[in-house]
Design an enzyme around this catalytic site. Structure first.
Site, PDB file in Angstrom:
ATOM      1  CE  LYS A  82     -29.957 -53.363  20.407  1.00 23.75           C
ATOM      2  NZ  LYS A  82     -29.586 -52.211  21.215  1.00 23.75           N
ATOM      3  NE  ARG A  83     -22.882 -54.845  16.569  1.00 24.96           N
ATOM      4  CZ  ARG A  83     -22.300 -54.041  17.437  1.00 24.96           C
ATOM      5  NH1 ARG A  83     -21.468 -53.144  17.017  1.00 24.96           N
ATOM      6  NH2 ARG A  83     -22.525 -54.147  18.711  1.00 24.96           N
TER       7      ARG A  83
END
Ligand code: GLU
Length: 480
Positions: free
Chosen positions: A254-255
């Site tokens: 996600k990052r």
């Protein structure tokens, strides 16, 4: 009982394709069964939450057309739908387990580190608690509670059984030996409950019938199954979905923001194409069809055709599916979708006649944004165009053709691709040019290349004044 599925993201960043594939499968399952799709925000791990995380998730789901029947913004009969607001429910469930002897306070503060390891979702637990506080007497518990600090609460795993058996719709029957399970923490000393506990309390309260999520959670499932059992509630149907890897074969994160829904949206993919593509990550249509509408996906969805092997994001396939969906859009719709992506500063002429422009280029589009890659076909660099035209004008035969077409265009009453195509062919017949001898010089003068879109469509897209100008050559441009 009607199907109730849920998507339970943690607001730790934008949804990546693996997360959202889970949402898609849950949504399809609910919609197919005429059931309910519930959105729950798992925001108890405050250190990992990001600002605007929940808003971004809702935005991504809405864009994809995944509507939810209950959730943090729309409420519902089992509100609240944010874990951070459900503390009272968790405490009541902890109390119920304590009263039933299925949980106990643990004073081994040095074990807190282990609790954190346990809370790390998806990973196999390495730390095992030896059960030191499990058999303390009531008096001892009271004494130590009075001394403080507040104890942890551990789940008392059943004794005298070999293991926990899970029936998974994708992975089948799996047995987890008891030796792999210890008395895991359900509430930390600061009062926060752990994921494996909260998720079960929520799934019970929200009457979830099918827990469908990434295979990374399979190792958490025996613990959760035991909590269902201990709370005296039937386990839901479990289905774990194969991992989605990035195009590079690595885990999605996600990052990084890579392969996020937000990114695909910005790249101009139609939501239905993304939905279609995501549903095929680890699932196949019974007739192996690959291009499916929203309704077709709902009708064909099910847990029975989900594979077990990891799947990998394939950008070429996504683009191909997207192109198929674009090809099926009505022109009016397609124009409306392409419009926000047109680089108006670079192609001022395009915005004026967008429906005709899109009609000329539509077969080349894989995404809405790709219109900018193809607009130079209709609006080429003026130097290159002048050079191409000069080459055409060098031939007296072609010059005569261009002049005849130009004259005809100046008189044309109907400026549509069909009428213009007919007009061009009629001029060709009159001057004795057909096939490539007709189309090549005209395209070269009009767009700088012998190949390109249909001539009638080119003319319709660039408009009369520009067509006449391009056919005339700058020097002998007539007043129009
Ligand atoms: N919050 C979990 C996650 O984002 C989902 C848990 C679940 O579906 O049970 O991975």
């Amino acid at each position: 009982m009607s199907v109730r599925t849920r998507f339970a993201p943690s607001p730790t960043g934008r949804l990546h394709l693996g997360n959202v594939r889970t949402a898609v499968i849950n949504w399809l399952l609910a919609r197919r069964g005429g059931g309910s799709f519930i959105l729950r925000i798992e925001d108890t791990d405050t250190s990992r939450n990001v600002r605007g995380g929940e808003k971004g998730i809702l935005e991504d789901l809405r864009w994809l057309g995944l509507d939810w029947d209950e959730g943090p913004d729309v409420g519902g009969p089992h509100a609240p739908y944010r874990q951070s607001e459900r503390g009272a429910r968790y405490d009541a469930a902890v109390d119920a387990l304590l009263a039933a002897g299925r949980a106990y306070p643990c004073f081994c503060v040095e074990e807190e580190l282990g609790a954190d390891a346990e809370a790390g979702k998806g990973g196999r637990e390495v730390h095992r608690y030896p059960g030191r506080c499990r058999h303390l007497s009531a008096a001892e518990r009271a004494r130590r509670s009075a001394e403080g600090p507040a104890p942890l609460i551990r789940f008392a795993v059943p004794e005298g059984v070999d293991g926990v058996e899970i029936q998974d719709e994708v992975f089948g029957r799996i047995s987890f030996p008891m030796s792999e399970l210890d008395d895991f923490v359900i509430r930390r000393s600061d009062g926060r409950v752990t994921y494996n506990f909260a998720v079960v309390v929520d799934d019970i309260d929200m009457e979830i019938t099918h827990v469908v999520r990434g295979v990374g959670h399979l190792s958490n499932t025996p613990k959760q199954a035991l909590v269902f059992d201990a709370l005296g509630r039937p386990r839901p149907t479990f289905a774990h979905l194969p991992t989605v890897l990035g195009a590079d074969g690595r885990k999605l994160s996600k990052r990084e923001g890579a392969s996020s829904v937000a990114e695909l949206r910005a790249e101009g993919y139609p939501p239905v194409a993304v939905l279609n593509y995501l549903s095929l990550l680890g699932w196949s249509h019974p007739e192996e069809r690959e291009v499916l509408t929203r309704d077709e996906l709902v009708a064909a969805s099910g847990l029975d055709r989900i594979g077990r092997s990891d799947t990998q994001v394939d950008p070429a396939k996504l683009r191909w599916i997207s192109a198929q969906h674009l090809a099926r859009e009505e022109l009016r719709e397609l124009v409306a979708h392409v419009a926000p992506f047109v680089d108006r500063a670079r192609f001022p002429g395009a915005a004026e006649r967008l429906p005709e422009v899109v009609d000329a280029l539509r077969t080349r589009l894989g995404t809405y944004a790709e219109v900018n890659d193809h607009l130079p076909l209709l609006f080429p660099d003026s130097g290159a165009l002048a050079r191409a035209r000069a080459e055409v004008l060098a031939s007296p035969e072609s010059r005569a053709l261009l002049e005849a077409v130009r004259d005809r265009l100046q008189r044309s009453t109907e400026w549509s691709s069909g009428a213009l195509g007919t007009a061009v062919r009629e001029v060709g017949t009159a001057v004795g040019a057909r096939g490539p001898r007709l189309f090549h010089p005209l395209r070269k003068a009009l767009i700088g290349s012998e190949d390109g879109p249909d001539l009638g469509k080119i003319l319709a897209a660039i408009g009369r004044a520009e067509a006449v100008r391009r056919l005339s050559g700058i020097d002998d441009a007539p007043a129009v």
